[in-house]
Each structure stands twice: as structure tokens, then as C-alpha cells.
Design an enzyme around this catalytic site. Structure first.
Site: not given
Ligand SMILES: [Cu+2]
Length: 644
Positions: A303, A386
Site C-alpha cells: 500500500d 480498506y
Molecule cells: Cu485485514
């Protein structure tokens, strides 16, 4: 307000960098800028620059030509308006860009092959489809596409206009895209179950993947109001990017890749400003999904190296994300044309009450109690489904806590056969499961404890054998062993010995004659549980240890290499530490690996309650005694109560 040499690039400077590179290097319309950031001055140059005795602003830019796929890195001297260095980087893919993500989504949603495949599953409204693009690791790139800049995609479907797309995975349908030509190379279509049931397309399926209040089948509970009131305002001062609060002072930085960066963290100890850390940030995040099925085997996210926490940063909202007297800072990033993009309210600075700081009740003197307060510097990122919420907290007793909250929506897909139990995940709703995965975060901690020359000691508790002058076997000793070279600096968590790591400065002693130090308290450490031959570990060897220690080098910034996109191996920490350089009594950098071992739960669905991990930096002999003795008692009358 004058610019400090560590202040992030302004919108004007970003624009200037792009202009200079376009002007001098023939960077045209078919190119993209992957990153433009401040080239931070080396540590040794900082004092001269900060004092204004020297002036030089430099930027780092990475760009590539979409026609031939070639990548270049530039150092641009903004003061002299020139490209100071231009480096061709063959065989390298720069970070993914937000523009590519959006262009890929738009291209796929209108592509006839994709439209046809969706239609076979009963999905006919492309405006409710979302294509989520992921990057590849080199080992997983089909040989026929070697050398191309690739994305592989998941398709998702919203059940209603504002419905949660991540609740409805179009299982078994994966477009592979050439990102430079932005064309569909192939469309994997291989779901083995019942095609009509291969996405949670209808409410009839019994899936409840919504979290917006008006889409919930339940009423909201009643909650009494809770207000945080600071009638005299905040207790910190922000002067440009210099933040001062009680005894702490630090500078706030920000870039596309690490997001928030904390510079020059120091504590004023009886008027003496003492350095604790030169620079604190997150340098990589590795998220391997531990499921080899066709939907998930490529799913290893970097990320930070692939997407960038800065680029993924989202705006914060007063009263929701943060309570009390809030000061926000904006972040200035850029798009792939090199045009500045501002994220308003990207960084939050505020104070929080933190329970009791210390207390004692004496028979004669009565109760003496101090409330703890902490200064919080935070930012939130949204990486597609997320979110990561990052909090750096500074305490009155010299402690620094780094907390991460993982929330958002888990990746899910459909189970192949009704009623089957997946081996590598948990069923979280009717017919869908969330694969197990891990979130490894690498914190780069450039500590400078009372100066640059530090040594990291591993501290381990040991019990004495029963007998001799210890007939009860009570003795507990602590062995403190200095780590002398990078090989010794590779350290693993050990609960059995309560292993920790103390960064000491042997050249400075406290009043008790011991070297001053700060301890890294290793919480949130997780093991990789990966076969040494696995391509994931090959690309991210950093996760094979809890701690790595290196001598400071200006250009050693990214533990899995400068360019993890489509990388085959890790050119960061394993390459740097191969020479086994000395790390004793020198300027050390700690790379601390922590995170979340996410064994998915039904309670994480459809939106996850924050999963919280943290680690601490605590003074250990840095001060001569409790540095919070001077915190005054707080007198606060409960509202409505009056004293006469
Ligand atoms: Cu997770």
C-alpha cells in the site's frame, strides 16, 4: 512565514518541477508523473539550510513515457530552475497512480467483453459496477505480458445507487489490463460455481452488506451526547509546520508515499531541548492474502510502495474523526500530469484526555492525582475497500505511541459450492467468505537519542537458577547486548524473554551514570508464516524479521526497494544489509515490523470495527526521574455544580 528545508513542496513548487522537466527533458503529453516530492536535505546539511546560511530547494520526480514504457528519475533544483540529474531506470515500473485506477475503471465498465460477461451474470447496469485495479508481483505476471505495465482487476457491483460495492464481488471475473495503452489484454472468466449465483446481485440472496443508516434493516440505537470542551482553546502551538506542545516539539512533513512524516522530534527537559528522533514514518505496508484460489492468489498489496499512503489520504471531518479543539493541515499532492492536488484537512493535530497519568493516596497527605493528556497527530487513508487510521501520540511522560486502526470493508468472494467451508477464510455472509490475510507495516524510525551516535541493545530478561545465594530462585536479570553489525540487527520477537530493543547513546550519561536511552516496546509483532521460497517473501524480505537496524544513509528509504510494482525481489533492506555494515555507536535507523494477523470474523462484516495495533517508544534512562512530576493537578467542576 519562511519555508523550512523540511517543509513539503507547495502547489507552486510541484507545478514548477513538472514545468522544468517538460521543458528540459521533452516530457510530453503521453508521459505520466508517478511522484513529485521534496528531496529532503541530508541530515548533515540541515543545520546550514535551516539557519538560512544556505538556500537550496530540491525535488525528486519519477515519470515515465507511456509509448515505450521507460522510466526516469529526476532531481530538480528549484532554486536554480534546472534538472540537476536525469536518470534512466530500465526494467522498472513506477508506483501506480490514482489516474490509472480511475481510467481503468471507466474503460472496463464500457468495454463490450466486460459488459457481455457481466450480462451473463444478470448485471446490466454498468453504472453500478466498480473495477478495482491491483498491481502484480513479477512472479505472477503471465510470461506473454512480461515487460508491460499491468493491472489485474476485481469487478464489484452495487446493489443500489449508494450501495456498498465491496459487498458484491463478481467472482471469477478478472480483467487484465495494459495500463500504458489502457487496453484490456484478457478477461479471465472462470467461476466454477453457479454463474447466476456468482455475485450477491440481489437482496433475495440474503446478503446484508450495507452500512449506510438508510440501507440498514435495523434502527439506530440511542446514544447520549458526549462533548469535548476546551474553553480556552488548544494547548499546542503550530508555527508553519513546527508543532510545540508542553515539552514536545516536532515538525510535520508529508509526501505521496509515506503520508505523514514527523521530523526532528525533541523534548525540552528543564529548558534543554533534547533530540529523540530525527524522522518517524511508515516506509512500507505489505498485505498478503493467504488464499491461493483464482480470485485471491495475486492479492499482495504494497500500500505504500505501490499506491502511496499520501496519495490515498482522505479529508478529515471535525466532530467525527476528531473531537475537541482541532487544527487541520492540508496536504498537497499531484495528479499524473504533474498538476497539484490539495487534500483539505489531511492531517489532524489535537489534544486528548488519557486517563490517569499518576496517582498516590497517602494516609496523611491524601490523594494526589494527575490526569494524563496526549498530543495526537494523525491522518487517515482509504485504499479502495480498506482504511488505515494512523495516530502518533505524544505523552507528558516522554512516551510516544504509534497506533494504527484498520477498518473499512474486507475483501470477499463467493464460495464455489453452496455450504462449503473455505480452508483459507471465514464465511461472513450467505455464500461469501473473507480470506485470511496479514497487514505488515514497516515503521522507519530514525532515532537520534541526544545526538546521532546511538547503539541498539537487545534486552532480555533471564531467571536465575535456584540455589547458591538465591535458594528461592527469585533472581531476575536483564541482559543488554549491543547489536554491532547489520546481521546482528535482524531481530525477532521473543515473548519468552520479553525481548525489547533499547536505543542508547553511550556518549551521554544520565544523572545516575547510565547511558541515556529510549526503548522500542515491541507490541503488535506478527510472524510471516510464509515458506522461505514463496514469491511474496522474496519481494518483501523485511517481514521475515521484527526489527532491522541499518546505519543512516540518505538514499535508503524504502525497505522493499524503490519500485515494488511488478518487482521480483526485494532490493531494499536485504540488499543494503548484505554488506553487514557496523551499526554500533553510529547514526542508526530502526525498521520495525508490526501489524495485524487478520483471521477474519463475521463481526468484521459488512464494515469492520477498528482493529487496533500499536507500539511504543518509551524513555528508558533518558530522564533522571519521572519527567511528569511537574504536571499540575486539574480542577474541573462537573457541569451544573458550583463551588462557593
Ligand atoms: Cu485485514
Amino acid at each position: 512565514m519562511t519555508t523550512h528545508p523540511l517543509d513539503p513542496l507547495t502547489a507552486g513548487e510541484i507545478r514548477q518541477v513538472a514545468q522544468i522537466v517538460r521543458r528540459d527533458r521533452g516530457v510530453g503529453d503521453r508521459w505520466r508523473f508517478a511522484s513529485i516530492e521534496l528531496k529532503e536535505p541530508a541530515k548533515a546539511e540541515l543545520p546550514e539550510l535551516a539557519a538560512g546560511r544556505e538556500t537550496r530547494r530540491e525535488a525528486l520526480a519519477v515519470c515515465w513515457n507511456r509509448e515505450d514504457g521507460q522510466t526516469y528519475r529526476a532531481i530538480v533544483n528549484l532554486t536554480e530552475n534546472v534538472v540537476a540529474r536525469w536518470e534512466h531506470l530500465p526494467g522498472v515500473q513506477p508506483n501506480m497512480t490514482v489516474d490509472e485506477w480511475h481510467e481503468c475503471d471507466a474503460m472496463l465498465r464500457s468495454h463490450p467483453d466486460v459488459v457481455r460477461a457481466l450480462g451473463r451474470r444478470g448485471i446490466t447496469d454498468p453504472s453500478r459496477v466498480l473495477a478495482d485495479m491491483w498491481a502484480y508481483g513479477a512472479a505472477l505476471v503471465p510470461p506473454r505480458y512480461a515487460g508491460r505495465r499491468l493491472g489485474w482487476c476485481d469487478l464489484w457491483h452495487r446493489g443500489s445507487e449508494r450501495g456498498n460495492p465491496y459487498a458484491r464481488h463478481v467472482t471469477g471475473l478478472h480483467p487484465i489490463v495494459d495500463l500504458n495503452s489502457m487496453t484490456l489484454l484478457e478477461l479471465e472468466d472462470n467461476f466454477e460455481g453457479d454463474l447466476a449465483d456468482s455475485f450477491a446481485g440481489s437482496g433475495e440472496a440474503g446478503v446484508m452488506g450495507e452500512y449506510l443508516p438508510d440501507l440498514l434493516p435495523t434502527r439506530l440505537r440511542e446514544v447520549a451526547p458526549l462533548h469535548v470542551s476546551q474553553p480556552e482553546g488548544a494547548g499546542f502551538r503550530l508555527d508553519g509546520n513546527l508543532l510545540e506542545w508542553q515539552n514536545w516539539r516536532l515538525r510535520i512533513g508529508f509526501n505521496h508515499r509515506e503520508g505523514l512524516v514527523l521530523h526532528q522530534v525533541a523534548f525540552a527537559d528543564s529548558g534543554r531541548v533534547r533530540s529523540v528522533a530525527h524522522r518517524l514514518s511508515f516506509a512500507e505496508m505489505v498485505v498478503p492474502y493467504r488464499d491461493a484460489s483464482p480470485d485471491h492468489y495475486r492479492r499482495t498489496a504494497f500500500d505504500i510502495g505501490e499506491w502511496g499512503l499520501g496519495f490515498m489520504t482522505t479529508s478529515l471531518e471535525r466532530g467525527c474523526d476528531c473531537l475537541g479543539e482541532i487544527t487541520y493541515l492540508d496536504a498537497v499532492l499531484h495528479d499524473s500530469r504533474g498538476e497539484p492536488v490539495t487534500v483539505p484537512n489531511a492531517i489532524c493535530v489535537h489534544e486528548e484526555d488519557s486517563g490517569v497519568l499518576w496517582k498516590h493516596v497517602d494516609e496523611r497527605a491524601g490523594a494526589e492525582v494527575r490526569r494524563a493528556r496526549r498530543l495526537v497527530v494523525s491522518f487517515h487513508v482509504t485504499v479502495a475497500n480498506y482504511e488505515y487510521l494512523v495516530y502518533w501520540r505524544f505523552y507528558q511522560d516522554g512516551g510516544i505511541e504509534c497506533e494504527v486502526r484498520a477498518t473499512g470493508v474486507m475483501v470477499t468472494s463467493h464460495i464455489a459450492a453452496p455450504g462449503s467451508r473455505p480452508a483459507n477464510g471465514t464465511v461472513v455472509d450467505r455464500g461469501i467468505y473473507a480470506p485470511f490475510h496479514q497487514h505488515f507495516i514497516v515503521a522507519r524510525l530514525d532515532l537520534d537519542v541526544d545526538g546521532t551516535d546511538n547503539t541498539v541493545c537487545v534486552t532480555e530478561s533471564r531467571s536465575a537458577p535456584l540455589g547458591g545465594d538465591d535458594p528461592y530462585g527469585l533472581g531476575l536479570t536483564v541482559a543488554s547486548t549491543p547489536l554491532r553489525t547489520e546481521a546482528e540487527g535482524k531481530q525477532d520477537y521473543d515473548w519468552g524473554t520479553q525481548r525489547g530493543w533499547k536505543v542508547v547513546n553511550d556518549n551521554v550519561r544520565n544523572a545516575l551514570g547510565a547511558p541515556v536511552g529510549y526503548k522500542l516496546v515491541p507490541s503488535g509483532a506478527i510472524p510471516p508464516l510464509l515458506d522461505p521460497a514463496s514469491p511474496v517473501l522474496e519481494r518483501a524480505q523485511v517481514i521475515g524479521h521484527t526489527l532491522w537496524v541499518t546505519p543512516y544513509r540518505e538514499d535508503e528509504r524504502w525497505p522493499c526497494g524503490d519500485f515494488p510494482v511488478q518487482a521480483a525481489r526485494d532490493t531494499g533492506l536485504p540488499a543494503w544489509t548484505a554488506g553487514d555494515r557496523p551499526i554500533e555507536n553510529t547514526d542508526v535507523v530502526l525498521w520495525y515490523v508490526f501489524g495485524i494477523h487478520h483471521i477474519t470474523r463475521p463481526e468484521d462484516w459488512p464494515v469492520m470495527p477498528s482493529d487496533i495495533v500499536a507500539f511504543w517508544l518509551k524513555p528508558a534512562g533518558f530522564f533522571d526521574r519521572n519527567p511528569a512530576l511537574d504536571v499540575p493537578p486539574s480542577h474541573q467542576s462537573p457541569p451544573g455544580e458550583h463551588h462557593h
